[in-house]
Scaffold this active site. Sequence first.
Site, PDB file in Angstrom:
ATOM      1  N   ALA A   1      16.398  14.452   2.533  1.00  0.00           N
ATOM      2  CA  ALA A   1      16.342  13.149   1.867  1.00  0.00           C
ATOM      3  C   ALA A   1      16.025  13.304   0.383  1.00  0.00           C
ATOM      4  CB  ALA A   1      15.304  12.270   2.546  1.00  0.00           C
TER       5      ALA A   1
ATOM      6  N   GLU B   1       1.978   6.240   7.474  1.00  0.00           N
ATOM      7  CA  GLU B   1       1.099   5.286   8.163  1.00  0.00           C
ATOM      8  C   GLU B   1       0.249   4.528   7.146  1.00  0.00           C
ATOM      9  OE1 GLU B   1       0.677   7.825  12.333  1.00  0.00           O
ATOM     10  OE2 GLU B   1      -1.132   7.199  11.274  1.00  0.00           O
ATOM     11  N   PRO B   2      -0.377   3.430   7.551  1.00  0.00           N
ATOM     12  CA  PRO B   2      -1.210   2.667   6.617  1.00  0.00           C
ATOM     13  C   PRO B   2      -2.260   3.517   5.900  1.00  0.00           C
ATOM     14  CG  PRO B   2      -0.861   1.391   8.611  1.00  0.00           C
ATOM     15  CD  PRO B   2      -0.262   2.741   8.859  1.00  0.00           C
TER      16      PRO B   2
ATOM     17  N   SER C   1       0.581  10.621   1.569  1.00  0.00           N
ATOM     18  CA  SER C   1       0.780  11.980   1.065  1.00  0.00           C
ATOM     19  C   SER C   1       0.213  13.042   2.004  1.00  0.00           C
ATOM     20  CB  SER C   1       0.135  12.124  -0.324  1.00  0.00           C
ATOM     21  OG  SER C   1       0.786  11.292  -1.266  1.00  0.00           O
TER      22      SER C   1
ATOM     23  N   GLU D   1       9.118   9.453  -0.443  1.00  0.00           N
ATOM     24  CA  GLU D   1       9.586  10.824  -0.164  1.00  0.00           C
ATOM     25  C   GLU D   1       8.789  11.860  -0.946  1.00  0.00           C
ATOM     26  OE1 GLU D   1      11.845  11.052   2.106  1.00  0.00           O
ATOM     27  OE2 GLU D   1      12.992   9.193   2.068  1.00  0.00           O
TER      28      GLU D   1
ATOM     29  N   THR E   1       5.232  11.616  -3.663  1.00  0.00           N
ATOM     30  CA  THR E   1       4.988  11.016  -4.973  1.00  0.00           C
ATOM     31  C   THR E   1       5.273  12.018  -6.094  1.00  0.00           C
ATOM     32  OG1 THR E   1       2.679  11.712  -5.124  1.00  0.00           O
ATOM     33  CG2 THR E   1       3.115   9.646  -3.946  1.00  0.00           C
TER      34      THR E   1
END
Length: 392
Positions: free
Chosen positions: A250, A140-141, A145, A371, A373
């Site tokens: 992922a 989201e904005p 993390s 995915e 940092t």
Amino acid sequence: MKPDLFQAPDYYLLDDLLTEEHKLIRDAARAWVKKEVSPIIEEYAQKAEFPKQIINGLAEIGGFGPYIPTEYGGAGLDQISYGLIMQEIERGDSGVRSTSSVQSSLVMYPIWKYGNEEQRMKYLPKLATGEMIGCFGLTEPDFGSNPGGMITNFKDMGDHYLLNGAKMWISNAPFADIAVVWAKNEEGRIHGLIVERGMEGFSTPETHNKWSLRASATGELIFDNVKVPKENLLPNKSGLGAPLGCLDSARYGIAWGAIGAAMDCYDTALRYSQERIQFDKPIGAFQLQQKKLAEMITEITKAQLLTWRLGVLRNEDRATSAQISMAKRNNVAMALDIAREARQMLGGMGITGEYSIMRHMMNLESVVTYEGTHDIHLLITGMDVTGFPAFK
């Protein structure tokens, strides 16, 4: 257009660890990238557009959910096969691999693992063929993390759910047919919902002016009182562990994919060093250039060993989230270092679209962040070995 002369390095003869099926799957993906991606990718990166015409080809080489069982349209392949496909696609471009791994690990995986049989049969076969493209709404904005802080939420309205909120930095969003969206219910519990394009109040504005992943479509997901049918809730897992399980898959694919980008940069720099003449001899004959190439192939080989072992553990269902974090962090950082060194070896030519290196370097600046940092993955490893969570 220059021909794609890529030759994959295998310094430790790791092909000996692969089955014949693994090699056939990898070689088919490699041949497809050479034919369909390499000739067009610089043009699409320059104009910041995703080449939608490659979607069918991505499906044909197993780029969409290769480990999904055959009864749902997947190929039923193992985890090493999945990794090899991601490696070859990212050798072509990280943005194309993003489209592939989002579809596989962040859309098909949760529907397969957390959905019911009706949802699997409705969505997975069309996602496997590329007839339907999906995206994954977690970030989201204000919450990247720390996804558990999300504010996107849904309320039970009796015969449907009412979804409100926004997601940001979403690969495939501008043209996705469905979105697997993570939101909190009225008790604050995180659940996954399948939101379909065309639902009133659901929009996907595109993100422009990117210097990275330019051949990948990125956007937002906006939910303004979206009525989501109750049958679109993923019923078999809730809580933050549900989306994190998707991210494990992922991140595993990224660990393989980053090797592909690194191999392409190394192969380009090696070939250039053998052809570029300065001071009456090829630059590859100078000690400093050999140092760069020797370090590149060493780091690629270490990363190959890391991912192969991780693939074995994944096949045995023994790989931990922390082990996946280590591989993602190490291999992406390795690829970025190699891209930067390779760019220097090419001098001014390294910044042009005549070579792939600068595009890889810019793409990897996103891969090192998304995915999870680089720093967060470092802290995941730190927590795993010490038992202390430093990010809380």
